[in-house]
Design an enzyme around this catalytic site. Structure first.
Site, PDB file in Angstrom:
ATOM      1  N   ASN A 138     -27.151  25.578  66.122  1.00 19.20           N
ATOM      2  CA  ASN A 138     -26.366  24.579  66.851  1.00 19.20           C
ATOM      3  C   ASN A 138     -26.981  23.241  66.471  1.00 19.20           C
ATOM      4  OD1 ASN A 138     -24.744  25.880  69.545  1.00 19.20           O
ATOM      5  ND2 ASN A 138     -26.319  27.173  68.667  1.00 19.20           N
ATOM      6  N   GLU A 164     -34.705  22.272  74.569  1.00 16.22           N
ATOM      7  CA  GLU A 164     -35.182  23.630  74.267  1.00 16.22           C
ATOM      8  C   GLU A 164     -36.643  23.804  74.658  1.00 16.22           C
ATOM      9  OE1 GLU A 164     -32.781  23.988  70.158  1.00 16.22           O
ATOM     10  OE2 GLU A 164     -33.741  25.825  70.836  1.00 16.22           O
ATOM     11  N   ASN A 195     -35.276  31.958  73.271  1.00 23.62           N
ATOM     12  CA  ASN A 195     -34.066  31.779  72.467  1.00 23.62           C
ATOM     13  C   ASN A 195     -34.136  32.889  71.421  1.00 23.62           C
ATOM     14  OD1 ASN A 195     -32.027  30.980  70.748  1.00 23.62           O
ATOM     15  ND2 ASN A 195     -32.545  28.798  70.825  1.00 23.62           N
ATOM     16  N   GLU A 209     -26.452  31.058  66.729  1.00 23.37           N
ATOM     17  CA  GLU A 209     -27.481  30.963  67.773  1.00 23.37           C
ATOM     18  C   GLU A 209     -26.782  30.771  69.122  1.00 23.37           C
ATOM     19  OE1 GLU A 209     -29.155  27.029  67.784  1.00 23.37           O
ATOM     20  OE2 GLU A 209     -31.036  27.684  68.734  1.00 23.37           O
ATOM     21  N   LYS A 227     -37.199  32.680  68.971  1.00 21.82           N
ATOM     22  CA  LYS A 227     -37.350  31.404  68.246  1.00 21.82           C
ATOM     23  C   LYS A 227     -38.732  30.783  68.450  1.00 21.82           C
ATOM     24  CE  LYS A 227     -34.754  27.054  67.654  1.00 21.82           C
ATOM     25  NZ  LYS A 227     -33.528  26.336  68.152  1.00 21.82           N
ATOM     26  N   CYS A 260     -32.104  28.561  63.823  1.00 21.73           N
ATOM     27  CA  CYS A 260     -31.841  27.137  63.813  1.00 21.73           C
ATOM     28  C   CYS A 260     -32.978  26.261  63.291  1.00 21.73           C
ATOM     29  CB  CYS A 260     -31.394  26.684  65.207  1.00 21.73           C
ATOM     30  SG  CYS A 260     -30.491  25.149  65.115  1.00 21.73           S
TER      31      CYS A 260
HETATM   32  N1  ING Z   1     -30.865  22.349  66.704  1.00 25.86           N
HETATM   33  C1  ING Z   1     -31.229  21.363  65.779  1.00 25.86           C
HETATM   34  C2  ING Z   1     -31.710  21.915  64.439  1.00 25.86           C
HETATM   35  O1  ING Z   1     -32.882  22.014  64.128  1.00 25.86           O
HETATM   36  C3  ING Z   1     -32.291  19.267  65.309  1.00 25.86           C
HETATM   37  C4  ING Z   1     -32.177  20.363  66.326  1.00 25.86           C
HETATM   38  C5  ING Z   1     -31.162  18.607  64.859  1.00 25.86           C
HETATM   39  C6  ING Z   1     -33.506  18.946  64.820  1.00 25.86           C
HETATM   40  C7  ING Z   1     -31.269  17.613  63.882  1.00 25.86           C
HETATM   41  C8  ING Z   1     -33.648  17.938  63.848  1.00 25.86           C
HETATM   42  C9  ING Z   1     -32.522  17.276  63.377  1.00 25.86           C
HETATM   43  O2  ING Z   1     -30.804  22.161  63.648  1.00 25.86           O
HETATM   44  C10 ING Z   1     -31.532  23.451  67.120  1.00 25.86           C
HETATM   45  N2  ING Z   1     -30.896  24.203  68.047  1.00 25.86           N
HETATM   46  O3  ING Z   1     -32.645  23.742  66.713  1.00 25.86           O
END
Ligand code: ING
Length: 307
Positions: A194, A143, A107, A47, A124, A169
């Site tokens: 990410n 985001e 995204n 991503e 996204k 993601c």
């Molecule tokens: N990153 C993370 C993901 O869903 C996140 C945001 C991290 C949400 C950890 C919940 C827990 O993997 C992106 N870019 O969506």
């Protein structure tokens, strides 16, 4: 009878805030060449593969924000990737920040076939994080501020002699994502991510980030009988540790290949798309076993309905 697609997953290590798109593209080209050397038909990148993960900072100036976006695809800095792929006759998929002619910010990720044509695009839908600056956090996750929810839906594309779907993601954490793709006969879903190792709202879950990553991907693959390729932007990027765990997962939910490190790294696996039928025609034969009349809540409400 098999229908083999040799898939490469090209994990990328950190991209610095001041690293140029040309530098990121050069790294992607090097990874693509490794994939070609292993006879890959398609190579999947993370991503937002062209820049650092900029939603980790609160940026007030819209012009500065827009600097992280691509107004055309491919732009001149990205063109070398398209040229190399066409020359090497390999397809690819990667994510980037898209700024449309009408000024919309998404995204986005695309699929490019071996002839260099963009044959699939996805924007996204599930945007995690928050909209306003939250200085209590060691890093932001804006985001919801910088992107609009995707307006193309979850679609499956006929390409590479198969049914290929895209998501990005956070989408992978929502079972609806893989089910909507599964209901379109997806045989391969490609996604980049990410994912910070530290989740400020719930640090007590930090040690579970790698587990949750594979949990949702393996479940999505098995419950829909599809191959899934999840590709990380990994490593210590601008003060934020991003998980790795890039993997290629079979329709039975088994991790068939996984990256070992947190840097630029390619894994490859021969994926027989016909294996999807073992699941889709049996245990998860949707036509035979699903009961959509009992699932109405899934689309009729956003949040929990307290009876
Ligand atoms: N990153 C993370 C993901 O869903 C996140 C945001 C991290 C949400 C950890 C919940 C827990 O993997 C992106 N870019 O969506």
């Amino acid at each position: 009878m098999s229908r083999i697609l040799i898939i490469a997953a090209a994990q990328m290590g950190p991209i610095a805030r001041n690293e140029s798109r040309s530098s990121a593209v050069a790294r992607m080209c090097a990874l693509m060449e490794i994939a070609v050397d292993q006879n890959a038909d398609i190579v999947v990148f993370p991503e937002l593969a062209l820049t650092t993960f900029f939603p980790r900072w609160f940026i007030a100036d819209q012009e500065e924000i827009d600097g992280w976006f691509e107004r055309q695809m491919p732009g001149h800095e990205i063109q070398p990737l398209f040229d190399l792929a066409k020359k090497m006759k390999i397809g690819f998929s990667f994510g980037y920040a898209e700024l449309t002619d009408k000024g919309h910010h998404f995204n986005t990720s695309i699929i490019v076939d071996k002839a260099g044509n963009i044959v699939g695009k996805y924007r996204k839908i599930h945007l995690p994080g928050h909209k306003e600056n939250e200085p209590w956090r060691p890093f932001q996750h804006l985001e919801k501020r910088y992107f609009e929810p995707g307006d193309l839906g979850f679609k499956v594309f006929n390409a590479f002699n198969g049914r290929l779907g895209l998501c990005i993601c956070n989408d992978r954490r929502w079972p609806e994502t893989f089910r909507v793709l599964g209901l379109q006969g997806a045989e391969l879903v490609m996604l980049g991510y990410n994912t910070p190792a530290h989740y400020p709202p719930a640090p007590e879950h930090d040690h579970l980030q790698d587990f949750h990553n594979h949990l949702v991907l393996q479940a999505g693959a098995y419950q829909n009988g599809t191959w899934i390729v999840g590709v990380a932007k990994a490593g210590h990027e601008e003060g934020c540790d991003l998980i790795g765990g890039t993997c290629i997962i079979s329709p039975t939910g088994v991790i068939m290949a996984q990256c070992k490190g947190l840097g630029d790294e390619v894994i490859v696996h021969e994926c027989d798309l016909n294996l999807c039928q073992e699941i889709q025609q049996n245990i998860f034969n949707f036509e035979l076993h699903r009961e959509p009349d009992s699932y109405k809540l899934i689309t009729s409400t956003k949040g929990i309905v307290w009876e």
